[in-house]
Design a protein around this motif. Structure first.
Motif, PDB file in Angstrom:
ATOM      1  N   GLN A   1       3.689 -34.500  -5.868  1.00 23.89           N
ATOM      2  CA  GLN A   1       3.964 -35.283  -7.063  1.00 23.89           C
ATOM      3  C   GLN A   1       5.457 -35.576  -7.198  1.00 23.89           C
ATOM      4  N   LYS A   2       6.292 -34.603  -6.865  1.00 25.86           N
ATOM      5  CA  LYS A   2       7.730 -34.823  -6.897  1.00 25.86           C
ATOM      6  C   LYS A   2       8.118 -35.918  -5.912  1.00 25.86           C
ATOM      7  N   ALA A   3       7.582 -35.842  -4.693  1.00 25.95           N
ATOM      8  CA  ALA A   3       7.901 -36.844  -3.674  1.00 25.95           C
ATOM      9  C   ALA A   3       7.465 -38.233  -4.116  1.00 25.95           C
ATOM     10  N   ALA A   4       6.269 -38.330  -4.677  1.00 21.82           N
ATOM     11  CA  ALA A   4       5.763 -39.628  -5.123  1.00 21.82           C
ATOM     12  C   ALA A   4       6.622 -40.197  -6.243  1.00 21.82           C
ATOM     13  N   GLN A   5       7.030 -39.344  -7.191  1.00 26.58           N
ATOM     14  CA  GLN A   5       7.861 -39.806  -8.301  1.00 26.58           C
ATOM     15  C   GLN A   5       9.222 -40.278  -7.816  1.00 26.58           C
ATOM     16  N   LEU A   6       9.808 -39.547  -6.870  1.00 26.73           N
ATOM     17  CA  LEU A   6      11.104 -39.951  -6.334  1.00 26.73           C
ATOM     18  C   LEU A   6      10.985 -41.287  -5.600  1.00 26.73           C
ATOM     19  N   TYR A   7       9.916 -41.425  -4.835  1.00 22.60           N
ATOM     20  CA  TYR A   7       9.749 -42.671  -4.092  1.00 22.60           C
ATOM     21  C   TYR A   7       9.541 -43.845  -5.040  1.00 22.60           C
ATOM     22  N   ASP A   8       8.670 -43.666  -6.009  1.00 24.28           N
ATOM     23  CA  ASP A   8       8.382 -44.749  -6.950  1.00 24.28           C
ATOM     24  C   ASP A   8       9.609 -45.101  -7.793  1.00 24.28           C
ATOM     25  N   ALA A   9      10.522 -44.144  -7.957  1.00 26.58           N
ATOM     26  CA  ALA A   9      11.747 -44.395  -8.723  1.00 26.58           C
ATOM     27  C   ALA A   9      12.817 -45.065  -7.873  1.00 26.58           C
ATOM     28  N   GLY A  10      12.536 -45.248  -6.564  1.00 28.86           N
ATOM     29  CA  GLY A  10      13.491 -45.916  -5.698  1.00 28.86           C
ATOM     30  C   GLY A  10      14.483 -45.008  -5.011  1.00 28.86           C
ATOM     31  N   ASP A  11      14.300 -43.699  -5.108  1.00 28.66           N
ATOM     32  CA  ASP A  11      15.194 -42.740  -4.455  1.00 28.66           C
ATOM     33  C   ASP A  11      14.660 -42.436  -3.061  1.00 28.66           C
ATOM     34  N   ASP A  12      14.963 -43.300  -2.102  1.00 22.43           N
ATOM     35  CA  ASP A  12      14.407 -43.146  -0.760  1.00 22.43           C
ATOM     36  C   ASP A  12      14.906 -41.882  -0.061  1.00 22.43           C
ATOM     37  N   MET A  13      16.175 -41.533  -0.260  1.00 18.36           N
ATOM     38  CA  MET A  13      16.710 -40.337   0.389  1.00 18.36           C
ATOM     39  C   MET A  13      16.052 -39.077  -0.173  1.00 18.36           C
ATOM     40  N   GLY A  14      15.996 -38.972  -1.490  1.00 16.85           N
ATOM     41  CA  GLY A  14      15.352 -37.821  -2.099  1.00 16.85           C
ATOM     42  C   GLY A  14      13.887 -37.745  -1.766  1.00 16.85           C
ATOM     43  N   ALA A  15      13.241 -38.899  -1.723  1.00  9.83           N
ATOM     44  CA  ALA A  15      11.817 -38.941  -1.394  1.00  9.83           C
ATOM     45  C   ALA A  15      11.566 -38.509   0.038  1.00  9.83           C
ATOM     46  N   GLY A  16      12.495 -38.824   0.945  1.00 11.47           N
ATOM     47  CA  GLY A  16      12.314 -38.442   2.338  1.00 11.47           C
ATOM     48  C   GLY A  16      12.228 -36.939   2.508  1.00 11.47           C
ATOM     49  N   GLU A  17      13.142 -36.227   1.872  1.00 12.55           N
ATOM     50  CA  GLU A  17      13.120 -34.768   1.940  1.00 12.55           C
ATOM     51  C   GLU A  17      11.852 -34.211   1.287  1.00 12.55           C
ATOM     52  N   ALA A  18      11.539 -34.672   0.083  1.00 12.94           N
ATOM     53  CA  ALA A  18      10.387 -34.155  -0.656  1.00 12.94           C
ATOM     54  C   ALA A  18       9.074 -34.504   0.027  1.00 12.94           C
TER      55      ALA A  18
END
Length: 383
Positions: A297-314
């Motif tokens: 859920q954290k990864a999905a939220q980061l990705y949907d918010a446009g944080d590609d770098m944060g989403a990559g790690e999560a």
């Protein structure tokens, strides 16, 4: 990470759809060599397949958070749709973010309503998890592109209207990674496929692709030729999130069968679920799945918010955690049922093999540990 009422309602509605089909349906489809067309059509009709795609192209206007809920709940019912990982999550996302208006108009409505599907081709025989060794190359010929290479373990090519192929422009042979994405129609001359004989029984088949001097028009290129990794990971991060959803759903399904059995199976005075040696491992499996879902859920939220770098790690962490949790849940479920866990009647034995997929694909757990060790912890690379 508390779900909204809308997410809870979506989860409940998808679960109801999944219960109408279930594990027996998907197993029968696989044995008959068919595809889960009926479930795909119903999911499309209810708007679930395109829940992450833009509303102006017929989608639900949501994101990967919503799409992952759909896949998880179908998996928890025993009937996950693998092509959801590929068609709307990877290909739909890439086209929505980087495609031209013509590409969006041509593909997104069909991907949203299920009338079109798209496969994704990145893995190669000699590259493994090293995307820097991709040898599928594209060269210009006038206004056209000429694409040549090979791909392996590509899901659903037989039913996909096109494959989104990851190649490299020829100057990438100098060593600089410069991936480009091309839409290759299923019937393109020089584009051939052969099925890979898998021990794993699934409705979606795996294929090796031969791309022999396939001529593509200029508009087959998705996005900017020089955008490189940005466009590639726009598809790979959702892929990891959706793989986590697939694994969590499968683990939940196995765990539910084990809990049901442990509640009712009586050998001595009490049902076997009363014994801590049975109950505690099931409780631990549940905890592992819940923790994996939180990271997903954290990864999905980061990705949907446009944080590609944060989403990559999560997303990598979520995929790792979900794969491990799924394998442990399936193993414990089979052990809880004992001999019955290996029978066709209970339908758990086939999950022993299927659960390993979440550890291996689309990236191995070892490569995720490499990523975390040098990207997050700052340790030196070993490769």
């Amino acid at each position: 990470m508390i779900e909204t009422e809308e997410h809870q309602a979506l989860r409940s509605a998808v679960a109801a759809l999944g219960q109408r089909y279930g594990r027996d349906y998907l197993a029968r489809v696989a044995r008959e060599g068919r595809h889960p067309d009926e479930l795909w059509a119903d999911a499309a009709k209810l708007g679930y397949l395109g829940v992450n795609l833009p509303e102006e192209y017929g989608g639900g206007g949501g994101g990967i958070a919503e799409l992952s809920i759909v896949l998880e709940e179908l998996g928890a019912a025993g009937c996950p749709l693998l092509m959801m990982v590929v068609s709307p999550a990877i290909c739909g996302t890439v086209i929505a973010r980087f495609g031209t208006e013509a590409q969006k108009s041509a593909w997104l409505p069909g991907l949203a309503d299920g009338s079109l599907t798209m496969a994704f081709g990145i893995t190669e025989p000699d590259a493994g998890s090293n995307s820097h060794r991709i040898t599928t190359t594209a060269r210009r010929d006038g206004d056209d592109w000429i694409l040549t290479g090979r791909k392996v373990f590509i899901s659903g090519v037989d039913i996909a209207d096109a494959t989104l192929v990851v190649g490299r422009t020829e100057d990438a042979r100098t060593g600089r990674l410069k991936p480009c994405l091309f839409i290759v129609p299923r019937d393109a001359p020089g584009f051939s496929r052969s099925v890979i004989d898998m021990e794993l029984q699934a409705a979606e088949k795996q294929f090796e692709l031969v791309i022999d001097e396939v001529r593509l028009p200029a508009e087959a290129l998705v996005g900017d030729e020089d955008a490189g990794l940005l466009q590639l990971f726009a598809g790979l991060n959702p892929e990891r999130v959706m793989t986590a959803a697939f694994a969590i759903g499968m683990g939940r399904y196995a765990l539910s069968k084990a809990v049901e059995y442990a509640r009712t199976r009586q050998v001595w005075k009490e049902p076997i679920g009363a014994h801590q040696a049975v109950a505690h491992p099931l409780a631990a499996a549940h905890i592992d799945l819940e923790l994996a879902r939180l990271m997903m859920q954290k990864a999905a939220q980061l990705y949907d918010a446009g944080d590609d770098m944060g989403a990559g790690e999560a997303a990598n962490m979520a995929k790792y955690a979900a794969g491990e949790a799924c394998v442990r849940a399936v193993d414990q479920a089979v052990h809880t049922l004992g001999g019955n866990g290996l029978t066709r009647e209970y339908g758990l034995a086939s999950l022993i093999t299927a659960a390993r997929v979440a550890r291996i694909a689309p990236v191995s757990r070892e490569m995720i540990l490499n990523f975390v060790s040098h990207q997050t912890l700052g340790l030196p690379k070993s490769y």
